[in-house]
Scaffold this active site. Structure first.
Site, PDB file in Angstrom:
ATOM      1  CB  SER A  10     -47.988 -56.696   6.292  1.00 43.60           C
ATOM      2  OG  SER A  10     -47.519 -57.691   5.430  1.00 43.60           O
TER       3      SER A  10
ATOM      4  CE  LYS B  37     -48.661 -53.733   4.247  1.00 48.92           C
ATOM      5  NZ  LYS B  37     -48.045 -54.058   2.950  1.00 48.92           N
TER       6      LYS B  37
ATOM      7  CG  HIS C 230     -57.666 -43.121  -0.932  1.00 48.40           C
ATOM      8  ND1 HIS C 230     -57.881 -42.410  -2.080  1.00 48.40           N
ATOM      9  CD2 HIS C 230     -56.670 -43.979  -1.225  1.00 48.40           C
ATOM     10  CE1 HIS C 230     -57.041 -42.808  -3.023  1.00 48.40           C
ATOM     11  NE2 HIS C 230     -56.301 -43.768  -2.531  1.00 48.40           N
TER      12      HIS C 230
ATOM     13  CE  LYS D 139     -52.989 -58.657  -4.144  1.00 47.04           C
ATOM     14  NZ  LYS D 139     -53.064 -59.242  -2.792  1.00 47.04           N
TER      15      LYS D 139
END
Ligand code: NAD
Length: 474
Positions: free
Chosen positions: A365, A73, A67, A109
């Site tokens: 992304s 992501k 974090h 993930k």
């Protein structure tokens, strides 16, 4: 059972062994290193879904490794082999990957423990939507919290279901579409995402083979031209990597798939091989090459560049001693086990690490997420302005020289950049600048003897700065 377990080394531990090699070279406080290494949150869920009239309990995961930057992501894997260790390892790799290529995200993930081939499209939609609702309820998804993407077994279709479910639950949230990337273009996707990882791999390999000092060390000539390449996996990453490497001048002599390989010492025609696979369902029996039944034996063949682009743990302690490539370009995540890595480094093979080389997907992304939160297509503001300015310049030169360009020449010179041009340009710039950051670290520290450790050092230092900026570690 994966080879990694045959080597008695869980995947996350394998990642941490490499992490520790780099951390040991740095002077950060132990507590800070521990905080960077651990997984911040792991959510294991089990939920019921009605499948063919019966209730089936589905197991799934979402791991937020770090974090230090938000959102987290990382992709969502649909596989009956998925487990908590794998998700944690892949989330950790995402953290380091984002740091290496300066994408301001933490790593994450997800995994849904199913074999998607055993379900109808409607059942997959029900599972995906229910998984999304579970993530929403525990605050494990959102444009500023955690942004999933496709991974093994999932693609644009699943991302569109996730975006739609999130939007339905998020009321008036204006950035709702930025809750997931890898979406189809009409649902807020970005041009260039599909080819991004393979294209990024090409940029990274091109940078390495143009590095005079490095090539001298490996006893190789510079440039891609004529370099013999073998690619394992002809999926999204492998196909695009083979295509761009071949267009860039390399000779792709072999492609390996799960059911066999094809070989042509003069170079395979990648577009024709793709067409053959679309028509027959397999790369084998391709007229433009020789079929090799024991496909994976080709991993051990003579070549300049071996690019494993299929799955993790493909190069292990049993086949590593036989590898004959000079450069191992990691397209897949974790294709080389920690034990194999030591063997390859002893043999003098350059490993271009996954956390740098396959970062193209997350870079693009990031561009998709930026497009979604800014609510404007790349190129919309400046394309026509650029074209008009270039056209005026060309006209002035024509006037001054008394010579005129043909219509085609003029079109080529005055064309403004569209979204895909800008995305590809941003990706190329990122891959080039990150390469030089990593190599700068490697070359300036005599204790570093491989590129993966240098990439980890780059990542750890950047994450440490982020924690210091948060005021957590003075
Ligand atoms: P994919 O499913 O599109 O392709 C994988 C290919 O590997 C398939 O064609 C499959 O048949 C083949 N394969 C499976 N087992 C094999 C074996 N034993 N030998 C040879 N080939 C085999 O998946 P992908 O998106 O190309 O991802 C491949 C790897 O790259 C994964 O490790 C993934 O995590 C990683 N990766 C993907 C992206 C991305 O943007 N797609 C980004 C970063 C990393």
């Amino acid at each position: 059972m994966s080879v990694q377990f045959a080597e008695s080394l869980p995947f996350f531990e394998s990642v941490n062994i490499n992490f520790d090699k780099a951390a040991d070279l740095l002077n950060h406080p132990k507590g800070l290193i521990d905080q960077i290494r651990v997984c911040n949150s792991v959510y294991y869920m089990q939920f019921p879904v009605r499948i063919k009239g019966e209730i089936q309990v589905i197991s799934a995961f979402r791991c937020e490794h770090s974090h230090h930057k938000l959102p987290c992501k990382g992709g969502i894997r649909y596989s009956d082999m998925v487990n908590q260790d794998e998700v944690m390892a892949l989330a950790a790799l995402m953290t380091y990957k984002c740091a290496v290529v300066n994408v301001p995200f933490g790593g994450g993930k997800g995994g849904i423990k199913i074999n998607p081939k055993n379900y109808t499209v409607e059942e997959l939609e029900r599972i995906t939507r229910r998984y999304t609702v579970e993530l929403i309820h525990k605050n494990f998804i959102g444009p500023s919290v955690d942004v999933p993407a496709p991974d093994y077994g999932s693609g644009q279709r699943e991302m569109a279901w996730i975006a739609d479910t999130y939007r339905a639950f998020s009321g008036k949230e204006i950035d709702a579409l930025a809750c997931v990337t890898g979406k189809p273009i009409p649902q807020g996707g970005v041009h260039g995402r599909t080819a991004a990882t393979g294209r990024g791999l090409y940029f990274g390999v091109r940078e390495a083979v143009n590095d005079t000092e490095l090539m001298k060390k490996l006893g190789m000539t510079t440039g891609l031209s004529g370099k013999r390449v073998i690619v394992q996996g002809f999926g999204n990453v492998g196909y695009h990597a083979a295509k761009f490497l071949s267009e860039g001048g390399a000779t792709v002599i072999g492609i390996i798939e799960w059911d066999g390989a094809v070989h042509n010492p003069n170079g395979l025609d990648i577009a024709a091989l793709d067409e053959h696979r679309k028509q027959t369902g397999s790369i084998t029996n391709f007229a433009g090459g020789k079929t090799i039944e024991d496909g994976n034996s080709m991993l051990e063949w003579e070549c300049d560049i071996l690019a494993p682009c299929a799955l993790e743990s493909q190069i292990h302690k049993f086949n590593a001693p036989n590898l004959k490539c000079k450069i191992l370009a990691e397209g897949a995540n974790g294709p080389v086990t920690a034990t194999a890595e030591d063997i390859l480094l002893d043999k003098g093979i350059l490993i271009i690490p996954d956390m740098y080389l396959n970062a193209g997907g997350v870079v693009v992304s990031y561009f998709e997420w930026l497009k979604n939160i800014s609510h404007v297509r790349f190129g919309r503001m400046d394309k026509r302005f650029e074209e008009r300015s270039a056209s005026q310049l060309v006209s002035a030169v024509e006037r001054l020289t008394g010579k005129s360009l043909t219509a085609d020449e003029r079109l080529m010179l005055v064309r403004g950049a569209d979204e895909e041009d800008l995305v590809n340009s941003g990706l190329e710039d990122t891959m080039i600048s990150s390469y030089h950051e990593i190599m700068g670290i490697w070359k300036s520290n005599p204790k570093i003897n491989d590129m993966r450790v240098a990439a980890f050092v780059s990542a750890i230092d950047k994450i440490a700065v982020s924690y210091q900026q948060l005021g957590i570690f003075p």
